[in-house]
Write a protein that holds these residues in place. Sequence first.
Motif, mmCIF file in Angstrom:
data_model
loop_
_atom_site.group_PDB
_atom_site.id
_atom_site.type_symbol
_atom_site.label_atom_id
_atom_site.label_comp_id
_atom_site.label_asym_id
_atom_site.label_seq_id
_atom_site.Cartn_x
_atom_site.Cartn_y
_atom_site.Cartn_z
ATOM 1 N N MET A 1 0.823 -1.201 0.000
ATOM 2 C CA MET A 1 0.000 0.000 0.000
ATOM 3 C C MET A 1 0.865 1.262 0.000
ATOM 4 O O MET A 1 0.509 2.265 -0.606
ATOM 5 C CB MET A 1 -0.932 -0.007 1.207
ATOM 6 N N THR A 153 -3.701 -6.160 -7.763
ATOM 7 C CA THR A 153 -4.076 -4.936 -7.076
ATOM 8 C C THR A 153 -3.493 -4.927 -5.682
ATOM 9 O O THR A 153 -3.288 -5.974 -5.067
ATOM 10 C CB THR A 153 -5.609 -4.772 -7.002
ATOM 11 N N ILE A 155 -5.087 -3.684 -3.302
ATOM 12 C CA ILE A 155 -6.275 -3.668 -2.456
ATOM 13 C C ILE A 155 -6.729 -5.094 -2.167
ATOM 14 O O ILE A 155 -6.669 -5.968 -3.037
ATOM 15 C CB ILE A 155 -7.390 -2.857 -3.156
ATOM 16 N N PHE A 179 -14.184 -5.264 -0.948
ATOM 17 C CA PHE A 179 -12.806 -4.769 -1.029
ATOM 18 C C PHE A 179 -12.519 -3.821 0.125
ATOM 19 O O PHE A 179 -13.427 -3.245 0.733
ATOM 20 C CB PHE A 179 -12.537 -4.075 -2.374
ATOM 21 N N ARG A 180 -11.243 -3.663 0.417
ATOM 22 C CA ARG A 180 -10.793 -2.714 1.434
ATOM 23 C C ARG A 180 -9.317 -2.410 1.208
ATOM 24 O O ARG A 180 -8.608 -3.154 0.505
ATOM 25 C CB ARG A 180 -10.986 -3.272 2.841
ATOM 26 N N CYS A 181 -8.839 -1.330 1.817
ATOM 27 C CA CYS A 181 -7.417 -0.979 1.828
ATOM 28 C C CYS A 181 -6.912 -1.019 3.266
ATOM 29 O O CYS A 181 -7.692 -0.903 4.209
ATOM 30 C CB CYS A 181 -7.195 0.421 1.256
ATOM 31 N N LEU A 194 -8.505 6.862 -2.914
ATOM 32 C CA LEU A 194 -8.376 5.407 -3.044
ATOM 33 C C LEU A 194 -9.686 4.760 -3.471
ATOM 34 O O LEU A 194 -9.684 3.737 -4.162
ATOM 35 C CB LEU A 194 -7.872 4.815 -1.735
ATOM 36 N N ALA A 198 -10.147 2.262 -6.595
ATOM 37 C CA ALA A 198 -10.802 0.955 -6.504
ATOM 38 C C ALA A 198 -12.065 0.871 -7.339
ATOM 39 O O ALA A 198 -12.460 -0.227 -7.767
ATOM 40 C CB ALA A 198 -11.132 0.650 -5.039
#
Length: 281
Positions: A1, A153, A155, A179-181, A194, A198
Amino acid sequence: MNELIGALTMNAVGPDLFEGRTTNDGWFTLFGGQVIAQALSAATLTVPADRPVHSLHAYFLRGGAFDTPIKVEVARDRDGGAFSSRRVVVHQNDKPILTMMASFHAPEPGSWRQPQMPDVPPPEALPSLEDVQRAAAEQAPASMRESMLRRITSIDVHPITGCQPFQREDGPAEQAMWFRCRDVPADQSWHRILLAYASDLFLVNACIGPHRSRLKKGAHVASLDHGLWIHQDVNIEDWLLYVSDSASAGQGRGMNRGHIFSRDGRLIATTTQEGLMRLPA
């Protein structure tokens, strides 16, 4: 990240002129969501902090390169009493690769209405995208395994339906994923940047769903444009549900639309995208 955040951090090199680097996040070409996020990152630097972005519309003009810096020009079209409008052009090798309009709005009180979030399995009950790719690679010819095992990705993605990039069986014109970061800066502007990144993940796949059996040599699929509307504050470190479908396809193009929900069912954002679909008979 950290590498992605670094690529999305724009450096001022002149009045409303910014420069940034690109990163290969595992895709075969420069990911369109990365360019959108870089354009938004630059535009955000020209707007007061109390006016978060609420909508953008971008057109992809050319494919980008991994190994070449980008330059971003921002035009301050208007700063009104509540809204600010920005026009952005992203250049690479002295050629425009993306144009974008973005609008920023100081939040106001108002009525609220939204669709209900679909009932889907929780992310913890689903395999990660990497696990799905790994399982598919085990069944694929040796010549394809390396590309199928690339992480595509930064993510975290847990597919529900339709997001598997190497699936070749026809299916419905819809898809869904969580999905998440992780390790995102606390500033809300970064969560929105972000989210813009995404929001381009697999959206074009919805219109491809019923035609996956035609994804073979000679096929050409690409995003033509991208629209994003952000309805309320984003927490991209918590799981978000992204559901999308395709209303139509024809004349070499397919139309996609999506909703992004928080885990507790709040509608966070809406997306649209038209994709190029040149598929062999």
